[in-house]
Design a protein around this motif. Structure first.
Motif, PDB file in Angstrom:
ATOM      1  N   SER A   8       4.582  -0.969   4.992  1.00 49.40           N
ATOM      2  CA  SER A   8       5.272   0.107   4.284  1.00 49.40           C
ATOM      3  C   SER A   8       4.279   1.092   3.647  1.00 49.40           C
ATOM      4  O   SER A   8       4.680   2.106   3.101  1.00 49.40           O
ATOM      5  CB  SER A   8       6.183  -0.480   3.196  1.00 49.40           C
ATOM      6  OG  SER A   8       5.395  -1.224   2.292  1.00 49.40           O
ATOM      7  N   ASN A   9       3.006   0.797   3.778  1.00 48.43           N
ATOM      8  CA  ASN A   9       2.003   1.707   3.225  1.00 48.43           C
ATOM      9  C   ASN A   9       1.837   2.927   4.149  1.00 48.43           C
ATOM     10  O   ASN A   9       1.589   2.775   5.339  1.00 48.43           O
ATOM     11  CB  ASN A   9       0.672   0.950   3.110  1.00 48.43           C
ATOM     12  CG  ASN A   9      -0.379   1.728   2.336  1.00 48.43           C
ATOM     13  OD1 ASN A   9      -0.578   2.910   2.589  1.00 48.43           O
ATOM     14  ND2 ASN A   9      -1.034   1.066   1.407  1.00 48.43           N
ATOM     15  N   ASP A  69      -4.326  -0.254  -2.227  1.00 45.91           N
ATOM     16  CA  ASP A  69      -3.407  -1.238  -1.694  1.00 45.91           C
ATOM     17  C   ASP A  69      -3.755  -1.573  -0.234  1.00 45.91           C
ATOM     18  O   ASP A  69      -3.799  -2.734   0.170  1.00 45.91           O
ATOM     19  CB  ASP A  69      -1.991  -0.647  -1.781  1.00 45.91           C
ATOM     20  CG  ASP A  69      -0.954  -1.728  -1.707  1.00 45.91           C
ATOM     21  OD1 ASP A  69      -1.202  -2.811  -2.275  1.00 45.91           O
ATOM     22  OD2 ASP A  69       0.092  -1.498  -1.081  1.00 45.91           O
ATOM     23  N   PHE A  70      -3.999  -0.538   0.513  1.00 51.23           N
ATOM     24  CA  PHE A  70      -4.347  -0.700   1.923  1.00 51.23           C
ATOM     25  C   PHE A  70      -5.641  -1.507   2.060  1.00 51.23           C
ATOM     26  O   PHE A  70      -5.746  -2.430   2.863  1.00 51.23           O
ATOM     27  CB  PHE A  70      -4.513   0.681   2.572  1.00 51.23           C
ATOM     28  CG  PHE A  70      -4.789   0.631   4.040  1.00 51.23           C
ATOM     29  CD1 PHE A  70      -3.860   0.080   4.918  1.00 51.23           C
ATOM     30  CD2 PHE A  70      -5.968   1.142   4.560  1.00 51.23           C
ATOM     31  CE1 PHE A  70      -4.104   0.032   6.281  1.00 51.23           C
ATOM     32  CE2 PHE A  70      -6.219   1.090   5.924  1.00 51.23           C
ATOM     33  CZ  PHE A  70      -5.289   0.542   6.776  1.00 51.23           C
ATOM     34  N   ASN A  87      -2.278   4.112  -2.864  1.00 53.74           N
ATOM     35  CA  ASN A  87      -2.053   3.612  -1.510  1.00 53.74           C
ATOM     36  C   ASN A  87      -3.341   3.105  -0.872  1.00 53.74           C
ATOM     37  O   ASN A  87      -3.339   2.131  -0.134  1.00 53.74           O
ATOM     38  CB  ASN A  87      -1.465   4.715  -0.622  1.00 53.74           C
ATOM     39  CG  ASN A  87       0.006   4.913  -0.886  1.00 53.74           C
ATOM     40  OD1 ASN A  87       0.710   3.953  -1.161  1.00 53.74           O
ATOM     41  ND2 ASN A  87       0.459   6.148  -0.811  1.00 53.74           N
ATOM     42  N   ARG A  90       3.911  -5.524   3.044  1.00 55.58           N
ATOM     43  CA  ARG A  90       3.306  -4.559   2.138  1.00 55.58           C
ATOM     44  C   ARG A  90       2.484  -3.525   2.905  1.00 55.58           C
ATOM     45  O   ARG A  90       2.571  -2.333   2.667  1.00 55.58           O
ATOM     46  CB  ARG A  90       2.414  -5.282   1.121  1.00 55.58           C
ATOM     47  CG  ARG A  90       2.299  -4.503  -0.184  1.00 55.58           C
ATOM     48  CD  ARG A  90       1.575  -5.296  -1.245  1.00 55.58           C
ATOM     49  NE  ARG A  90       0.151  -5.390  -0.949  1.00 55.58           N
ATOM     50  CZ  ARG A  90      -0.653  -6.344  -1.415  1.00 55.58           C
ATOM     51  NH1 ARG A  90      -0.168  -7.289  -2.189  1.00 55.58           N
ATOM     52  NH2 ARG A  90      -1.932  -6.361  -1.108  1.00 55.58           N
ATOM     53  N   VAL A  91       1.729  -4.009   3.879  1.00 54.54           N
ATOM     54  CA  VAL A  91       0.878  -3.073   4.606  1.00 54.54           C
ATOM     55  C   VAL A  91       1.713  -2.176   5.529  1.00 54.54           C
ATOM     56  O   VAL A  91       1.439  -0.998   5.695  1.00 54.54           O
ATOM     57  CB  VAL A  91      -0.248  -3.813   5.373  1.00 54.54           C
ATOM     58  CG1 VAL A  91       0.240  -4.442   6.634  1.00 54.54           C
ATOM     59  CG2 VAL A  91      -1.399  -2.869   5.664  1.00 54.54           C
TER      60      VAL A  91
END
Lengths: 371, 307
Positions: A131-132, A231-232, A228, A128-129
């Motif tokens: 692709s951020n 999420d990050f 983003n 996940r990270v």
């Protein structure tokens, strides 16, 4: 002048970190210190970030330098050749017991990924990270990530206990201190109190000032960025405990008596104030300062004839004479007071392009060596 | 710098043409003399009667954010990301209480400090904004990788921030820096292996970012006599064939240095790169003359017709 001999530093420290601005010859010097350590029987690793192509080639780092390149046998045969070619060999190296010499060129990007894999609680978080887009910018351009990863790598290599001596050639930077600031910059990033704001669920009790600030931020940057960012932040939050523990280990290592810092500089009028500034900052960090290595000196060419034989050489001689005069002044500026000098190295007539060339630098690290 | 990038076909601009642009970015490897040369350029422009601003970024030895006058038409700015960020925010939000809430907010301060790329974006944003207040701006960029990252961050931000004013500003900045009518990119190097090589890599990256705006090349500190010895050099004079990397005497050093510099410059010459050259000027003795290196360089730039 207050000299601190490089051999004394090698005896005292397991790790030597070389700092300095671009173009001063840090990489060559680091490699030469490593060669000297290996000739003294140490199992040595030189970690270098961005060597010149030909130097990299001569260190066996042409490709995939992330894994240690063992060039001990090249060192042995090059040493024989240099001896045969008539290089002056001091007594201590007449019958050298060569230890080992590994060169390592870390790849910051792939190291960061591995580093994250180690820290993250699950593979899903890593994906996940990765692709951020914020993370992608972070690894590419955060002006501390490269520096920090070099330190991480150093700690990992040191903890293998395979080497008696590790030389870390710091990444090229605008000033010698950028490198030292990297861990602190990164730890700011992991400031728990603040990340918490970003990972709180949207409906929880948030101070009105914070709500306002976030809404302004959203207005300025657009919703995509905020998503983003949240999420990050949640990923950063997930890895922070282990990251901070790691960071503490690295900082402890850097402060320990096993690690010494050397500043590499050229003899210019700016050198003395830069050196003073550097020592101040090192002291603030509780790091050990071992001395200044002044590189690219021309004083060994003394005396320059007062007038050139041919008019064609008039101007070059004038420039050379002025450079040597400036160098003398700069050296006395750096060497005044208690600042230890650990090397004064000659400007070479060509770029170092082989292990044999490195021997000349390795020998010249001793101030008593006759060129 | 990323390794192993395939070399692109080079297009280049001539130095005098670059130096006529409103915004001039001077980039190159650390230690090649970007500061002195960019100051020399700024001084020469100011001498020609143009209101000129010279900009550097976050010099720790200078007061952050201060604009200092260095001549009737010449100003120096040590651009600070923190101040530039505050300035930019006030510009966008207005200077009322809302902006205070925003800037005093701990989280905003944290993001301004720690978020990757924000520094670069606001620093270049400041340059971009100031261009309306001066006739010329000369920018002393950080060395290769970091200098390039400044442009790349700006480009990334224009992608990252979908919609919103920051996105639009980042887009306009990229457009300005990529437009040869407004901006010029000058790559500086020394006649040494690494700087010359890095200049080639840098030009490739710049060309990816700004395909319409090819950079110019300038080699600094060319030792006197190098140009003259270029023709007489024979194949036997290859530096690799010398038995030691040391020079035996001053005369030997000078001769070898001339050979070495010509040898290194083949990196550019073989690629048919047109480049300007500045002479090696040892810094003037401050006890005898008030002239600085940048003064000497600005005279040379004028004398050689680059400005």
């Amino acid at each position: 002048m207050n000299w601190r001999h490089i051999d004394e530093i090698l005896d005292e420290r397991r790790i030597i970190i070389t700092c300095g601005t671009g173009g001063v010859g840090k990489t060559t010097l680091s490699a030469a210190i490593g060669v000297r350590a290996a000739l003294q029987g140490r199992r040595t690793a030189v970690i270098t970030i961005d060597p010149a192509k030909r130097l990299a080639t001569s260190l066996g780092l042409e490709e995939l330098g992330d894994r240690p390149a063992n060039i001990t046998s090249e060192i042995v045969s090059a040493f024989r050749k240099a001896k045969a070619a008539g290089m002056t060999i001091p007594d201590q190296f007449k019958e050298p017991k060569i230890g080992r010499f590994d060169a390592i060129m870390p790849d910051a990007r792939s190291n960061f990924r591995d580093f994250l894999r180690d820290l993250a609680p699950s593979a899903e978080i890593v994906e996940r990270v990765m692709s951020n887009p914020i993370f992608q910018i972070f690894t590419k351009e955060f002006s501390g990530a490269n520096e920090y990863m070099a330190l991480e790598r150093l700690q990992a290599i040191d903890s293998m206990r395979e080497y008696d001596c590790i030389i870390l050639d710091t990444p090229p930077s605008r000033n010698a201190l950028a490198f030292l600031a990297a861990p602190k910059l990164l730890s700011q990033f992991f400031d728990e109190r603040l990340i918490r704001w970003l990972v709180l669920p949207a409906n929880s009790l948030v101070a009105s000032g914070m709500k306002k600030a976030l809404s302004i931020l959203e207005r300025l940057t657009g919703t995509g960025f905020m998503t983003n960012l949240f999420d990050f932040a949640s990923t950063v939050f997930a890895v922070r405990v282990r990251f901070l523990a790691n960071l503490e280990k690295t900082m402890d290592l850097l402060e320990s008596p096993d690690v010494g810092f050397i500043m590499v500089a050229t003899p210019t009028p700016e050198t003395a104030p830069e050196v003073r500034h550097f020592i101040d900052i090192l002291t603030k960090h509780h790091f050990n300062f071992d001395g200044v290595a002044v590189n690219r000196t021309l004083g060994y060419l003394d005396p320059v004839p007062a007038s050139a034989k041919s008019p064609k050489h008039q101007r070059p001689y004038e420039v050379l004479t002025a450079l040597i005069a400036r160098e003398k002044k700069a050296l006395s500026g750096v060497g005044s007071g208690s600042t230890p000098l650990c090397a004064k190295l000659p400007e070479l007539a060509r770029d170092v392009h082989s292990v044999e060339d490195l021997f000349y630098v390795a020998m010249a690290l001793d101030p008593d060596y006759r060129l | 710098m990323t390794k192993g990038r395939p070399e692109p076909a080079l297009t280049t601009a001539q130095v005098p043409e670059i130096l006529r642009r409103k915004l001039v970015f001077v980039s190159g490897k650390g230690g090649v003399g970007k500061t002195a040369v960019s100051q020399g350029i700024a001084r020469a422009l100011a001498d020609a009667g143009l209101r000129t601003l010279w900009v550097c970024f976050e010099d720790p030895l200078q007061e952050p954010g201060a604009i200092r006058q260095h001549g009737p038409k010449l100003w120096y700015l040590n651009c600070s990301a923190e101040l530039a960020f505050n300035e930019y925010a006030s510009l966008k939000i207005g200077s009322g209480p809302l902006s205070k809430i925003f800037l005093k907010n701990k989280l905003v301060q944290y993001l301004a400090k720690a978020a990757p790329g924000i520094h670069e974006l606001v620093l270049l944003g400041k340059v971009w904004y100031e261009r309306t207040h001066y006739d010329r701006i000369v920018v002393d960029l950080p060395s290769t990788g970091h200098g390039l990252a400044m442009f790349q961050s700006t480009k990334n931000f224009s992608v990252l921030f979908t919609g919103g004013p920051v996105h639009r500003d980042a887009e306009s900045m990229i457009e300005t820096f990529g437009n040869p009518a407004e901006s010029g990119h000058l790559i500086l190097a020394l006649p040494e292996e690494m700087p010359l090589q890095e200049a080639l890599e840098l030009s490739g990256f710049l060309q990816d970012l700004f395909p319409e705006n090819p950079p110019g090349f300038l080699v600094n500190r060319l030792f006197p006599g190098v140009e003259q010895t270029r023709q007489s050099q024979s194949e036997a004079d290859q530096p690799d064939s010398w038995p030691t990397p040391l020079a035996k005497s001053a005369a030997d050093y000078l001769q070898k240095r001339m050979i070495l510099e010509n040898y290194n410059l083949r990196l550019w010459r073989d690629r048919k790169i047109p480049f300007g050259a500045l002479d090696f000027v040892p810094p003037p003795d401050p006890s005898r003359s008030k002239e600085s290196v940048s003064d000497v360089l600005s005279e040379e730039l004028k004398r050689k017709g680059y400005l």
